[in-house]
Every structure is written in C-alpha cells, then in structure tokens.
Design a protein around this motif. Structure first.
Motif, PDB file in Angstrom:
ATOM      1  N   ALA A   8      -2.676  -3.511  -5.898  1.00 16.76           N
ATOM      2  CA  ALA A   8      -3.848  -3.723  -5.048  1.00 16.76           C
ATOM      3  C   ALA A   8      -5.112  -3.324  -5.784  1.00 16.76           C
ATOM      4  N   SER A  63     -10.465  -6.518  -0.356  1.00 17.93           N
ATOM      5  CA  SER A  63      -9.256  -6.055  -1.034  1.00 17.93           C
ATOM      6  C   SER A  63      -8.403  -7.252  -1.416  1.00 17.93           C
ATOM      7  N   GLN A  84     -16.445  -4.853   2.064  1.00 19.42           N
ATOM      8  CA  GLN A  84     -15.335  -4.037   1.573  1.00 19.42           C
ATOM      9  C   GLN A  84     -14.077  -4.907   1.465  1.00 19.42           C
ATOM     10  N   TYR A  93      -7.686   1.067  -7.809  1.00 23.57           N
ATOM     11  CA  TYR A  93      -6.626   0.282  -8.431  1.00 23.57           C
ATOM     12  C   TYR A  93      -5.303   0.988  -8.136  1.00 23.57           C
ATOM     13  N   ALA A 133       0.862  -1.178   0.000  1.00 26.00           N
ATOM     14  CA  ALA A 133       0.000   0.000   0.000  1.00 26.00           C
ATOM     15  C   ALA A 133       0.896   1.225   0.000  1.00 26.00           C
ATOM     16  N   ARG A 185      -4.315  -7.699  -2.380  1.00 25.81           N
ATOM     17  CA  ARG A 185      -3.012  -7.043  -2.468  1.00 25.81           C
ATOM     18  C   ARG A 185      -1.942  -8.085  -2.769  1.00 25.81           C
ATOM     19  N   SER A 208     -10.732  -2.553   4.040  1.00 24.66           N
ATOM     20  CA  SER A 208     -10.773  -3.982   4.322  1.00 24.66           C
ATOM     21  C   SER A 208     -10.268  -4.293   5.724  1.00 24.66           C
ATOM     22  N   ASN A 265      -8.942   5.681  -9.198  1.00 22.02           N
ATOM     23  CA  ASN A 265     -10.110   5.467  -8.349  1.00 22.02           C
ATOM     24  C   ASN A 265     -11.388   5.719  -9.130  1.00 22.02           C
ATOM     25  N   GLN A 287      -8.287 -11.530   7.204  1.00 18.65           N
ATOM     26  CA  GLN A 287      -7.226 -11.333   6.225  1.00 18.65           C
ATOM     27  C   GLN A 287      -6.294 -12.530   6.247  1.00 18.65           C
ATOM     28  N   THR A 325     -11.216  -8.883   3.789  1.00 15.72           N
ATOM     29  CA  THR A 325     -12.475  -8.164   3.632  1.00 15.72           C
ATOM     30  C   THR A 325     -12.975  -7.720   4.991  1.00 15.72           C
ATOM     31  N   SER A 332      -9.135  -2.633  -4.409  1.00 14.93           N
ATOM     32  CA  SER A 332      -9.891  -2.507  -3.164  1.00 14.93           C
ATOM     33  C   SER A 332     -11.256  -1.911  -3.435  1.00 14.93           C
ATOM     34  N   ARG A 333     -12.187  -2.269  -2.562  1.00 11.16           N
ATOM     35  CA  ARG A 333     -13.510  -1.663  -2.566  1.00 11.16           C
ATOM     36  C   ARG A 333     -13.726  -1.002  -1.216  1.00 11.16           C
TER      37      ARG A 333
END
Length: 664
Positions: free
Chosen positions: A416, A400, A398, A467, A65, A402, A159, A488, A369, A385, A418-419
């Motif tokens: 990554a 992710s 939510q 993204y 990240a 990675r 997440s 995004n 995770q 999530t 992610s939502r």
C-alpha cells in the motif's frame, strides 16, 4: 447483504443458593456455556468480516493493511476493565499508563497524553476532540461485555476515515441488541479499583430488541513521582442504551445513546451522545447506510488557582451517507458523503483562555473506493481517496493505492501507498495563556520568567506519505504468521517555537518568552510488526508478537523548538508480547500475558517487562469465579515521563482483583 438476527430466547434462571455470595462479591457477566465462549480457530478468524479498511465488509485475511482484531473472547479472557487497557493486547501499539486516569496511546510513533495521529471511534462514531485532535481516554468507555470486537489498523486509514487517521485507526464495535437479552449484573473489586454495572435486554415487538445499561467505577491514585502521593484518582458513571429493529427484510434501524460523567480531578468531564443508523439492502446486491449523530462534551481542568482553570463546552453534529454499488464486472465500488459541524465555547481567564472564546466550524467530506479484480481470486487493486474541506486549512486530498495477491488460499501478500493529513486543532489556532517558568531570583535579576502561549491561525496540516508491505500465511491449520513492514515520511510536523526574551514593565517587570505553534519539523519512521499465532486445539492458544521501530526527526532551518527532535526518544524502539491461554479442565481457564517495552531515553524511563494473569473457575454454566493480577513482576514501574503540555507521570502499581461472572 443485511440479515435478520433472531437470537435464541434465554432460559429461565434457576434460584441459586449462591445469590447471597453475589451480594458481597464483585459480579461480572458473560453469557452462554463455556464451550460457546471458546475462541475462533485460525480459519474462522481469517474469514471474520471487518470493515475498518474500506468501510465495507471483507475477510480479515484479505485486508490490504496491517489489521488486527480483538475478539469477544480476547476481551473476556483478558481480565482488563477498560478499553485503553485492552489496547495493550494489540501488537505494535504503544500503550503507556500515566496515572489512574490518563494514558498515552498510539501506533508507529509520536505518542503522548495529547497524541494526535490516532483516530478512535465507537460503532463508527469519532470520539476525538478537536481541542487537540486526540482522545480523553478516561472518558472513552462502555460496558465491556457489550463489545463484539475491536478492529484496529496500524498505519494510515485516511482514504476511508479522513483527517487524523494518520498512524492508526481504532473502531470499537458493540453487539446487536438481540445478542444481549436477559439480565446482567456485573462488577469487580481489588486493591486499586472497583466497579459495578447492570444491564437489561429484551425484545420489543416482533422485530426489535433493546438493551439498557448503567455502570460505575472507582480507581485509587497511583504513586506520584513528586512526593509519593497524588489526588489523581478517578470516579466515573455511565448509562446508555442500544436498540435494533428489522423494519423490513431489507431495512435495519439502530439507535445508540449514552450519558457519562468522569471525575479525575484534572479534568472533570461530562457528556452525552446519540446516534441513529439506517441500513438498506437492495435486491441487486447494492446497499445504503445513513448515520446521524450528536455529541455533547463538557470538560473543565483543575488547578491550584481558579483563574488558571479552563472549561470547554463542545457540540458535534454529524451526518454521513454511504452507498455500495452492486459489483460491475470486476469492480466493487463504494462511495460516501459526510458533513460535520462543531460549536466550541472555551471559558477561561487571562491565565488560560481562547481567542475567540466561541468558534463554530464545519467539515465537508466525500470518499470513493474501487476494488478491481485484476485476476479473480488472485490479484486485486484498490484505489480510493477521501476529499475534505475544513475551516482551518481548506481542501485536503488523502488518496491510497492498495494491492494484494493471493498465491494460495492460505496466504496473502499486500502492499500500500497512502497519503494522510492531521489538520490543526482548535487549541493550536485559538488557545492563549501565560505561566511562570522561572520564579524571580538573582539569576533573573529579580524578575520572573513568563512563558506566553499564543495560537497561530496560519498552521498547516501535518503530512504523511506511508509505504507498507505485508504478508499473511497460514502454513498449517493451527499456525498463522502475519508480517507488516512500513516506512513513513512526515512533513510539516507541529513544533512549538520560542522567541527571544524581552522585558515587559506593565503591570510589573518580568521577562517574556513567547511560544507559538508552527510546522517546522520533518522526519521518518520505519519498522516492522510480526505476529505468530498457534492454536493447536480448543484448549490451547499461544500468540507471540514483536515490534521494531526507528524514528529520525529533523527540524527545519530556523526552528527554535527544544523538544521537536526529542520526540524520537519518547516511543519504544522495541516491544514484544506473549499471550498464553490454556484450559487445564473443562471448567478452568488460565491466561497469561507477558509483555516487554523498551526504554524511553528522552524521559529516562527504563525498559520493563510485566506479567498479567487471569485464573477462572466456572462453578456453573452461568457462574465463574476469576482472580486477576496485573503487573505481577514488580511492585511498581514507570511507563511514561513528564511532557511540556502533559501531566506529571506516576509509577503504575501491581494490583489484584476478584471477579465473579454471572448471568440470568
């Protein structure tokens, strides 16, 4: 694994002839010799353990990240006196000061006084208000000398941390009480602000440590644009404590608490918080964490008439449990459960109020995770999530994904997807109010134009699919490069929809314009952050960074919000910074921070460059005199503009202050 902290007892302080000087000069504290306060090498920084990405310790260099850490040395050498100001040092963050108290702070777009896509915490405890899903920055404070580091994510962290961790996450981590033994008296004074603080720390029994602190600050008003003056100064008081106990070799207990009061004329804020955390390390390598907290927050706005003020009393109770499994073959699992309860009471009048006046609401959450070592020491995949259920929009998922690749020990390539979601605030659901937009005149047929705001209980969550791609490389032991790219996609962004004008005759003739929130905006942001760090030796540090961001927003057919698309012009397209730290002699420190912020077209705020500087002279291992200057390139400059729901901006003036660092 948990380790027991046994700090070296402080030496007895000598009686110094400079004690008389301390009575008249501002004093701030910093412990240890100058050599002990020097910063980390790039290798040490890469090995720094951070937990902001996945709620478990991992090397900073291995984080998949856009992570950045402000270290204890960064904070000390900055010369800044507040947490919002410290965030100016974070590459890619947009930090705009609006006046003496108010700030507009976020990452990757959608900034403002009521920015609602940045999750902010202290020691893992959220400080955001559900009134608008944001932060009252003027009330977010602690003793800066007690901060161990500030961990930051540019980009989503939902997440792990849940709703509202959309564009970024900030976690301020304070020091173990065992690191703050002894007495500290701290303060600063200048032409625009002054502060005074004290702290006492020591051992409790054989396995515990406790510190107590108190601080006061005053800031003079900045120059208002309307008439050249303003009453928007700030006065704040805060007291607090932290205790840490090693109950057994495997069990640690920590307890935090604060009381604070901040008067910035609009608003007045009082509050308190109390948090208990227990950590248990299992022989197998697994671990458990239990955290319980309660916050009390009282806020009252100030207006020219009493019937236009509004007051909120907010209680927040939270409990969270986390368990980290011992690694199973190539899997490193981490899971948790959480519960949060709010009680909000809003008292107002016909002009400003909430309907209903009192609301209690809950948040249930769970997260899991799994970091999978596809090829040990080379390829890693992290799946995670966050599952939440809130009383406004129901279930939110939510997730992710990675991935990171370490082609060499000195480089990391990561990606990554992610939502994230920003759930509606209580203000969007329940606030109601009226205000005069245009006074009666011949153009309005001698009837005033009144805007009537009404909450909407059918609001949906704002959605983000992010993204990201990043690369960290240390081509030489003294040189580090960190590049992060992002794209995004946003949907169901909040808008304020306007109705057609209608005529009302009761209680008097007037035009009514109804305003309600909705989700009729979508768009995308895209850009990059580049950081180059060069540390040729213990006496030199240079860091340069550059941030570029584009924003495209498109209203959904039928939207009548006149400002939705304008949000793209309220975030700087380009930002850059250059930090230089040099020690000309063993007892001298010089720090310079030159920053550039691009224009904000929607506000007609011009691009500007500013310079902050600090020159420190260590007179004694425990005594340092420092001169700090801010905004040195111009007498004053504007950093933000006038928002529909915000405050009138002010020009931010040049300022000078004097600090004397002393511990005993």
């Amino acid at each position: 694994m948990l380790t027991r902290l046994t700090p070296t007892p402080p030496a007895r302080a000598p009686v110094l002839p400079t004690m008389g000087l301390m009575l008249v000069l501002p004093i701030t504290a910093s412990g240890g010799s100058l050599g002990e306060l020097k910063g980390m090498s790039l290798e040490e920084l890469a090995d720094l353990q951070v937990s902001i990405v996945s709620k478990r310790p991992e090397r900073l260099a291995d984080s998949a990240a856009a992570v950045y850490v402000l270290t204890e040395e960064d904070i000390r050498r900055s010369g800044y006196t507040s947490i919002p100001a410290l965030l100016r040092l974070v590459p890619g963050f947009s930090v705009a000061r609006m006046d003496s108290a108010e700030w507009a702070i976020t990452a990757r777009g959608f900034n403002g006084r009521f920015a609602n896509k940045l999750l902010v915490m202290i020691d893992g405890r959220s400080v955001y208000t559900p009134l608008f899903s944001g932060v009252f920055w003027e009330s977010f404070d602690t003793l800066l000398e007690d901060i161990e580091r500030i961990e930051v994510i540019r980009g989503p962290g939902a997440s792990s941390w849940g709703a509202n961790a959309v564009n970024g996450v900030v976690n301020v981590i304070t020091k173990h009480a065992g690191r703050t033994e002894g007495t500290l008296v701290s303060g600063y004074a200048g032409d625009r602000e002054r502060g005074l603080a004290g702290r006492q720390g020591g051992a409790i029994g054989e396995t515990g440590y406790l510190r107590l602190y108190a601080k006061h600050e005053d800031r003079l008003p900045q120059k208002g644009l309307a008439d050249g003056s303003d009453k928007d100064d700030l006065s704040g008081d805060r007291v607090g404590f932290r205790g840490d106990w090693d109950l057994t070799p495997a069990d640690n207990l920590s307890l935090w608490g604060d009381l604070f009061s901040v008067d910035s004329h609009d608003p007045w804020i009082d509050g308190s918080d109390l948090m208990l955390q227990w950590e248990h390390a299992r022989d197998s390598g697994a671990g458990d964490t239990l955290r319980i907290s309660h916050d009390r927050f009282e806020m009252e706005t100030a207006t020219s008439t009493d019937d236009a003020s509004i007051r909120e009393d907010l209680d927040t109770f939270e409990v969270e449990y986390r368990h980290r499994f011992a690694p199973v073959r190539r899997h490193d699992l981490n899971l948790g459960l959480g519960y949060r309860w709010y009680r909000s009471l809003i008292e107002g009048s016909e002009v400003r109020a909430a309907d209903p006046a009192e609301r209690s609401f809950e948040l249930f959450s769970a997260f899991v995770q799994d970091e999978i070592a596809l090829v040990p020491d080379r390829w890693y995949l992290t799946l995670g999530t966050k599952l939440e259920h809130n009383d406004f929009t129901g279930f939110e998922i939510q997730p992710s994904l990675r991935a990171r690749w370490n082609p060499r020990p000195d480089s990391t390539l990561w990606a990554a997807i992610s939502r994230a979601a920003r759930t509606p605030s209580r203000g969007e659901y329940d606030l109601v109010g009226v205000s005069t937009v245009v006074a009666a005149s011949p153009d309005t047929q001698w009837m005033p134009l009144i805007a009537r705001f009404t909450g909407e209980d059918r609001m949906n969550s704002e959605r983000l699919i992010a993204y990201e791609l990043g690369y960290r490389w240390r081509p030489a032991p003294v040189l580090g490069i960190d590049l992060a790219l992002f794209h995004n996609d946003y949907d169901q962004l909040r808008t304020l929809e306007y109705s057609d004008l209608r005529l009302e005759l009761d209680p008097s003739p007037r035009w009514i314009l109804s305003v309600t929130p909705d989700n009729l905006l979508k768009g995308r942001t895209y850009g990059l952050d580049l950081v180059v760090d060069w540390r040729p030796g213990a006496s030199w540090r240079l860091q340069a960074w550059y941030s570029l961001m584009g924003m495209d927003l498109n209203p959904v057919s039928g939207s009548t919000d006149p400002e939705g698309v304008a949000l793209a012009g309220r975030y700087p397209r380009q930002q850059a910074g250059l930090r230089v730290g040099v020690d000309p002699r063993h007892d001298l420190e010089l720090d310079l921070y030159l920053r550039f912020v691009d224009q904000l077209p929607d506000f007609d705020v011009d691009a500007y460059g500013e310079l902050d500087a600090r020159l420190a002279w260590r007179l004694d291992p425990r005594l340092t005199l420092a001169l700090v200057g801010r905004n040195l390139l111009s007498p004053s400059h504007l950093e933000y503009g006038v928002e529909t729901l915000g405050s009138t901006p002010h020009e931010i003036a040049r300022e000078i202050l004097l600090r004397v660092e002393f511990t005993y």
